[in-house]
Write an enzyme that holds these catalytic residues in place. Structure first.
Site, short mmCIF file in Angstrom:
data_model
loop_
_atom_site.label_atom_id
_atom_site.label_comp_id
_atom_site.label_asym_id
_atom_site.label_seq_id
_atom_site.Cartn_x
_atom_site.Cartn_y
_atom_site.Cartn_z
N GLY A 165 0.85 -1.20 0.00
CA GLY A 165 0.00 0.00 0.00
C GLY A 165 0.88 1.24 0.00
N GLY A 166 1.96 1.17 -0.77
CA GLY A 166 2.99 2.22 -0.72
C GLY A 166 2.66 3.47 -1.51
N ASP B 143 -3.28 -6.32 -4.64
CA ASP B 143 -4.37 -6.07 -3.70
C ASP B 143 -3.98 -6.72 -2.37
OD1 ASP B 143 -6.67 -6.10 -2.20
OD2 ASP B 143 -7.96 -6.88 -3.80
N PHE B 144 -3.88 -5.92 -1.32
CA PHE B 144 -3.39 -6.53 -0.07
C PHE B 144 -4.43 -7.43 0.61
CE2 PHE B 144 -3.48 -1.84 1.47
CZ PHE B 144 -4.80 -1.90 1.93
N HIS C 97 -4.46 1.76 9.92
CA HIS C 97 -5.44 2.69 10.51
C HIS C 97 -6.64 2.92 9.59
CE1 HIS C 97 -4.51 7.06 8.97
NE2 HIS C 97 -4.50 6.19 7.98
C1 LIG Z 1 -3.26 6.10 3.72
S1 LIG Z 1 -2.58 5.66 2.19
C2 LIG Z 1 -0.89 5.32 2.63
C3 LIG Z 1 0.04 5.45 1.44
C4 LIG Z 1 1.53 5.33 1.80
N1 LIG Z 1 1.81 4.09 2.46
C5 LIG Z 1 1.98 6.50 2.66
O1 LIG Z 1 2.48 6.27 3.75
O2 LIG Z 1 1.88 7.66 2.22
C6 LIG Z 1 -3.24 4.02 1.97
C7 LIG Z 1 -2.81 3.38 0.67
O3 LIG Z 1 -3.38 2.05 0.63
C8 LIG Z 1 -3.75 1.80 -0.71
N2 LIG Z 1 -4.75 0.72 -0.74
C9 LIG Z 1 -6.03 0.75 -0.29
N3 LIG Z 1 -6.63 -0.43 -0.48
C10 LIG Z 1 -5.70 -1.24 -1.06
C11 LIG Z 1 -5.72 -2.60 -1.45
N4 LIG Z 1 -6.81 -3.36 -1.29
N5 LIG Z 1 -4.58 -3.12 -1.97
C12 LIG Z 1 -3.47 -2.34 -2.12
N6 LIG Z 1 -3.39 -1.04 -1.76
C13 LIG Z 1 -4.50 -0.50 -1.23
C14 LIG Z 1 -4.28 3.13 -1.19
O4 LIG Z 1 -4.33 3.22 -2.59
C15 LIG Z 1 -3.28 4.09 -0.56
O5 LIG Z 1 -2.19 4.35 -1.42
#
Ligand SMILES: C[S@@+](CC[C@H](N)C(=O)[O-])C[C@H]1O[C@@H](n2cnc3c(N)ncnc32)[C@H](O)[C@@H]1O
Length: 449
Positions: free
Chosen positions: A233-234, A282-283, A306
């Protein structure tokens, strides 16, 4: 400075006068830019961190002014203002939606009628909305990174008294009529999704509340040796980039939605290209089975948990397990909330990442850390050196993730419970904290006590 004990009008105003004098003296003696709300005034509290005592005084001043405000307002008016505060956010949202901030020039005044013409709205309502926003302190001179405000959340609570822990059980679903997690919503609304991506990178900007530099300093990344860090989710890989430039022994796999990864991949500097892979993943699916062929892996999740309820965090953590070996490291980069009532009252209620940096010092100086550890963790964990990262409980994020994601910010004890529920082989080894950062790094090892 001792916590406020005298809550009388006289006691609070005396404290305000005393604290203000200390701050003014420091500013005058060290030729620091003066506090000002003018357009060319400092964007942040101008006293540098090299004056920690002054920052503690600032904290006391914020507490006293906030208490004074409440005292003078009186309980029933205070409750009424809280109940009506959604108009503050909704007017800002309207202005954001109509790009009114962009319509106001930085260097000169502009008539409401001209703003209305630029944004394509009638003058009367443009004026009223702008004037309301200005009463909240918005000078209309900056474009804010707005977060979605789930005004519909109270209605959701009323109609859904039982929490099913599903990510669509929140205000967005009512507001937009789509049964979606907020991330599915961002994915289906490219403009809003883009804005969210920008907001995330901006929060991590140098000097920002989640400055990526803290990640580099909070943890000794060289200690994991030659490894590939999987940034789950980077986003655009903005945080991994910061780590990569300082730790040449590390390679990175950034995982996220393809749409989110794309601008990050395009913006990657050429000297990092051989060390980065952008992998749509997809995590909520297990990690790809061939990942373990990449050698030593460390998983890194920053501000991910969170956004999800315990039920879904458990799945996210369990999906790492296929790629974990004995001793594998999982680094969780999140706020760790201190127990209610252990921090300055101003931050208990309002929260502010700007001041957070100095609260670590307060903890050190007043030996609160030990008490915090005991209260939040209970006896089995008491001997470990845990340090609560954030000094405030009710962060803007705690409200944001509750109302938009049906998720939560967690205490150290809540994290510990979550890891164990996901898999008893996860062990929270240490919480790394850098003074100044609103986020901690929770070092979790797989299968090692
Ligand atoms: C709050 S952001 C954090 C982004 C980054 N890690 C940071 O610290 O700035 C959450 C991230 O999770 C990703 N995300 C949400 N659901 C996801 C999923 N099912 N699989 C992969 N990524 C996902 C979003 O696209 C977003 O980039």
């Amino acid at each position: 400075m001792e916590p406020t004990k005298d809550f009388s009008l006289e006691g609070l105003t005396a404290r305000i006068a005393e604290s203000s004098r200390t701050i003014s003296d420091c500013i005058n003696q060290h030729s620091i830019p003066k506090l000002s709300l003018d357009a060319d005034g400092p964007a942040e509290f101008p006293v540098p961190p090299t004056f920690p005592a002054v920052h503690m005084v600032r904290l006391a001043l914020l507490e006293a002014t906030s208490l004074l405000h409440r005292l003078v307002t009186g309980p029933s008016d205070h409750a009424m203002f809280i109940a009506a505060s959604h108009h503050d956010t909704s007017t800002l949202r309207s202005l954001y939606r109509f790009k009114a901030f962009e319509a106001v020039p930085l260097d000169r005044e502009i008539a409401y009628a001209d703003v209305a013409k630029k944004i394509g709205l009638d003058e009367d309502r443009t004026t009223r909305v702008m004037q309301h926003a200005m009463t909240t302190g918005f000078s209309m001179r900056r474009s804010p990174d707005m977060w979605y405000i789930a005004e519909k959340y109270p209605e959701w609570l009323q109609t859904h008294p039982v929490d099913g822990q599903e990510p669509w059980e929140q205000g967005l679903t009512l507001a937009f009529g789509k049964k979606q997690s907020c991330f599915e919503f961002y994915d289906s609304e490219p403009e809003i999704g883009h804005r969210f991506g920008l907001a995330m990178s901006r929060l991590s900007r140098p000097g920002g509340p989640m400055d990526a530099e803290f990640v580099v300093r909070a943890f000794d990344w060289s200690s994991i040796g030659d490894a590939t860090v999987v940034d789950v989710g980077g986003g655009r890989g903005h945080v991994s980039r910061g780590i990569a430039t300082r730790f040449p022994n590390l390679n990175f796999i950034v995982q996220d939605y393809a749409k989110t990864l794309k601008p990050g991949e395009e913006a990657l500097p050429s000297d990092l290209k051989t060390r980065f892979e952008f992998m749509p993943h997809d995590f909520f699916e297990p990690q790809p089975s061939n990942l373990s062929s990449r050698g030593n892996l460390a998983f890194y999740l920053r501000i991910i948990l969170h956004d999800w309820s315990d039920k879904y965090c458990t799945k996210i953590l369990q999906n790492l397990v296929t790629a974990l070996e004995h001793g594998s490291m999982v680094l969780i980069n999140e706020s760790v909330m201190p127990p209610m009532g252990t921090v300055n009252k101003f931050f208990d209620r309002l929260g502010s990442q700007l001041i957070d940096k100095f609260v670590q010092l307060i903890y050190k100086w007043t030996k609160l850390i030990y008490r915090l550890e005991q209260e939040s963790l209970g006896s089995p964990l008491r001997k470990r050196r845990f340090v609560a990262s954030t000094a405030y409980r009710w962060t803007p994020f705690a409200g944001q993730v509750m109302t938009c994601c049906n998720a939560r910010e967690r205490t150290a004890a809540e994290f510990e419970r979550l890891f164990k529920a996901a898999d008893p082989r996860f062990h929270l080894v240490k919480i790394h904290q850098t003074p100044g950062s609103s986020l901690s790094i929770l070092e979790v090892r797989f299968n090692i006590e």
